[in-house]
Design an enzyme around this catalytic site. Structure first.
Site, PDB file in Angstrom:
ATOM      1  N   GLU A 185       1.005  -1.177  -0.132  1.00 57.61           N
ATOM      2  CA  GLU A 185       0.054  -0.038  -0.158  1.00 57.61           C
ATOM      3  C   GLU A 185       0.771   1.083  -0.049  1.00 57.61           C
ATOM      4  O   GLU A 185       1.800   1.141   0.908  1.00 57.61           O
ATOM      5  CB  GLU A 185      -0.987   0.069   1.303  1.00 57.61           C
ATOM      6  CG  GLU A 185      -1.894   1.417   1.532  1.00 57.61           C
ATOM      7  CD  GLU A 185      -2.639   1.256   2.845  1.00 57.61           C
ATOM      8  OE1 GLU A 185      -3.474   1.983   2.998  1.00 57.61           O
ATOM      9  OE2 GLU A 185      -1.972   0.582   3.602  1.00 57.61           O
ATOM     10  N   LYS A 206      -9.744   2.610  -2.941  1.00 57.82           N
ATOM     11  CA  LYS A 206      -9.964   2.085  -1.749  1.00 57.82           C
ATOM     12  C   LYS A 206     -11.439   2.782  -1.296  1.00 57.82           C
ATOM     13  O   LYS A 206     -11.697   3.757  -1.266  1.00 57.82           O
ATOM     14  CB  LYS A 206      -9.171   2.404  -0.607  1.00 57.82           C
ATOM     15  CG  LYS A 206      -9.402   1.635   0.791  1.00 57.82           C
ATOM     16  CD  LYS A 206      -8.503   2.172   1.774  1.00 57.82           C
ATOM     17  CE  LYS A 206      -8.732   1.157   3.020  1.00 57.82           C
ATOM     18  NZ  LYS A 206      -7.630   1.694   4.298  1.00 57.82           N
ATOM     19  N   CYS A 254      -5.308  -2.565   2.724  1.00 60.20           N
ATOM     20  CA  CYS A 254      -5.333  -2.540   4.105  1.00 60.20           C
ATOM     21  C   CYS A 254      -6.270  -2.962   4.872  1.00 60.20           C
ATOM     22  O   CYS A 254      -6.730  -4.150   4.980  1.00 60.20           O
ATOM     23  CB  CYS A 254      -4.669  -1.119   4.658  1.00 60.20           C
ATOM     24  SG  CYS A 254      -4.308  -0.999   6.311  1.00 60.20           S
TER      25      CYS A 254
END
Length: 531
Positions: free
Chosen positions: A269, A332, A382
């Site tokens: 990430e 995301k 994540c």
């Protein structure tokens, strides 16, 4: 609350905490609730709630202590602020344990066996914690069994909630056996027998599924993957002076260890500490690395979107082809509250982010698989990996491989990186697909559809991790239908709570229609009043 109840509840909290990483004493979870059951025996719902809050608070402090570390280390705030933030989160989450214990105390007084009520109630409150106010399913009870390979397999039907249900059910049976004199022997024996049979069936199912999946994987098409763990210090990650060094680190690690052409290379990430979408020298260097490697390159990078004259930051993943072309991008969707954005900021303008230095991020607009030749890859950035519904949705979209990119450098050497990994394992089992996990400072891993970690790195290592994945077909019951098991628990729990109300109303109607009065009616029919 009595002193004895306080001690018993605290002991339950300690046992629950010890069942999670790093301690990882998973067997402790199977009797961790027993002291709490003693604490709420014969008490009111209010006293039960208080006991549950204590147990939950003690457990949450033990599990989530790393929040204080993050706030102090990277939020640059005083220690007392970090401790206050951690304690506040622990206290809020303990409300769910309080609701469980309070509800159980209420139902117990209505004559319902703990072995029936407790597992159902627990699943309900755990599901609520996982979804209300954006949800925080961090280390739900079932994750305490992440090392128990055979027990994990039932999650392809029930999700993690089925494991949680079983753990609480065993606790309830143990409590019943310890209080054999207070209950009818036949009931206790029936509960114990049910527990033994249920455990046997679940473990047998686990053995069957593990063996079948291993056999199926032998025939499945494979691919090569390589994870690059750059181990970039979080304190310098966003310093422009270190951008050149960061690119050089990823370039060297990638080209020195590259897999055979056509494989997949994964960086963590926000591996690129700049906006990759900007057509500048840094972008050209990353494209050049993909070309030289001859492989697909998936990596995290901040990105931005300009709307209404304002620039919004996103947390994105880009996929480059072996020719260096951008073939996919995912933004995301499920952001971290107080880490990537502040919820309800307009109502609480005084609230700020735990991690300072960046503006609130904008969530993506949907879960979009990334194309890898003829295959589809589902990217979990994540925090998204702890939400089972996200992975299941990807699977329904045809994804046959998951990639989890994360930056766990925030957590340092606390238990959090180990906790994070323990939850990712369940996504592989629930959907029967490989997961490739790239973490900046570790723990990076390749996880098989059985939940086995077939390759992994250590923490704070600058290294590469090579492995093979298999492309798996089909969807599991969980992938297809989601949390049906949890919804069933909600329905059963509603019946438990409505049962005494319905019976009381029936008695009231019967008694109101009897001129002779309830005593004479009961005497005539030989039944006792239930009101």
């Amino acid at each position: 609350m009595s002193k004895n109840a306080l001690l018993l509840s605290s002991f339950s909290g300690i046992l629950l905490w010890l069942s999670y990483p790093k301690a990882d004493i998973s067997v402790a979870a199977f009797f961790a609730f027993v002291p709490l059951f003693y604490a709420i025996r014969g008490v009111s719902a209010k006293e039960g709630f208080e006991a549950g809050v204590v147990a939950g608070f003690v457990c949450n402090v033990g599990v989530l202590y790393w929040i204080a570390y993050v706030v102090v280390k990277y939020g640059y705030l005083p220690l007392y602020v970090g401790l206050a933030a951690m304690l506040a989160v622990a206290a809020i989450l303990s409300i769910y344990t309080g609701l469980f214990a309070g509800g159980l105390a209420y139902l117990s007084k209505k004559g319902l066996p703990i072995a029936v009520a407790a597992p159902l109630l627990w699943v309900c409150v755990e599901f609520g914690r996982s979804h209300l106010l954006t949800g925080f399913p961090w280390e739900n009870l079932g994750y305490s069994q992440h090392q128990n390979l055979l027990l994990l397999q039932i999650s392809d039907v029930t999700g993690v909630y089925g494991i949680s249900f079983l753990v609480v059910f065993v606790n309830s049976v143990i409590y019943g056996l310890l209080n054999l004199k207070e209950k009818k022997r036949a009931i206790v024996i029936a509960e114990a027998a049910t527990a033994v049979v249920t455990l046997g069936l679940v473990l047998s199912y686990g053995y069957y599924r593990v063996e079948k999946i291993r056999a199926d994987l032998e025939k499945a098409p494979s691919g090569e993957v390589m994870v690059v763990q750059g181990n970039i210090d979080q304190s310098i990650k966003w310093d422009p002076a270190y951008q050149r060094e960061t690119i050089d680190i990823y370039r060297k690690l990638t080209l020195d260890g590259r897999p055979s052409e056509g494989g997949l290379i994964v960086w963590p990430e926000t591996a690129t500490p700049f906006y990759f979408q900007d057509k500048d020298g840094y972008q050209r260097e990353v494209v050049d690395i993909a070309r030289l490697s001859g492989s697909y390159l998936l990596f995290g990078s901040p990105s931005y979107l300009v709307e209404g004259g304002r620039q919004h930051v996103l947390n994105s993943a880009f996929l480059l082809s072996p020719l260096g072309a951008v073939v996919g991008r995912y933004d995301k969707v499920h952001l971290v509250p107080f880490g990537e954005y502040v919820p309800l900021r307009s109502l609480f303008p005084f609230m700020g982010r735990i991690i300072v230095g960046m503006e609130d991020m904008l969530p993506g607009k949907g879960f979009h698989p990334l194309p890898l030749d003829e295959e589809k890859v589902g990217t979990l950035i994540c925090y998204e990996a702890i939400f089972p519904e996200i992975a299941a949705e990807y699977r329904r979209l045809g994804v046959r491989l998951f990639v989890n990119i994360t930056n766990d450098a925030w957590f340092g050497r606390t238990a959090a990186p180990y906790q994070h990994l323990s939850m990712v394992k369940l996504r592989a089992v629930e959907n029967r697909a490989y997961i490739v996990r790239a973490a900046n400072t570790g723990i990076s891993a390749v996880i098989a559809p059985t939940g086995e970690v077939v390759a992994r790195t250590g923490l704070f290592e600058r290294t590469v991790l090579k492995g093979k994945i298999k492309w798996t077909d089909g969807m599991t019951f969980y992938s297809r239908f989601g949390d049906v098991f949890a919804y069933g628990c909600f329905a059963a729990t509603a019946i438990l709570f409505l049962r005494p109300i319905v019976r009381r109303k029936k008695n009231d109607r019967r008694n109101n229609g009897n001129p002779a009065g309830p005593e004479e009616e009961n005497g005539r029919t030989g039944r006792l009043s239930l009101s």
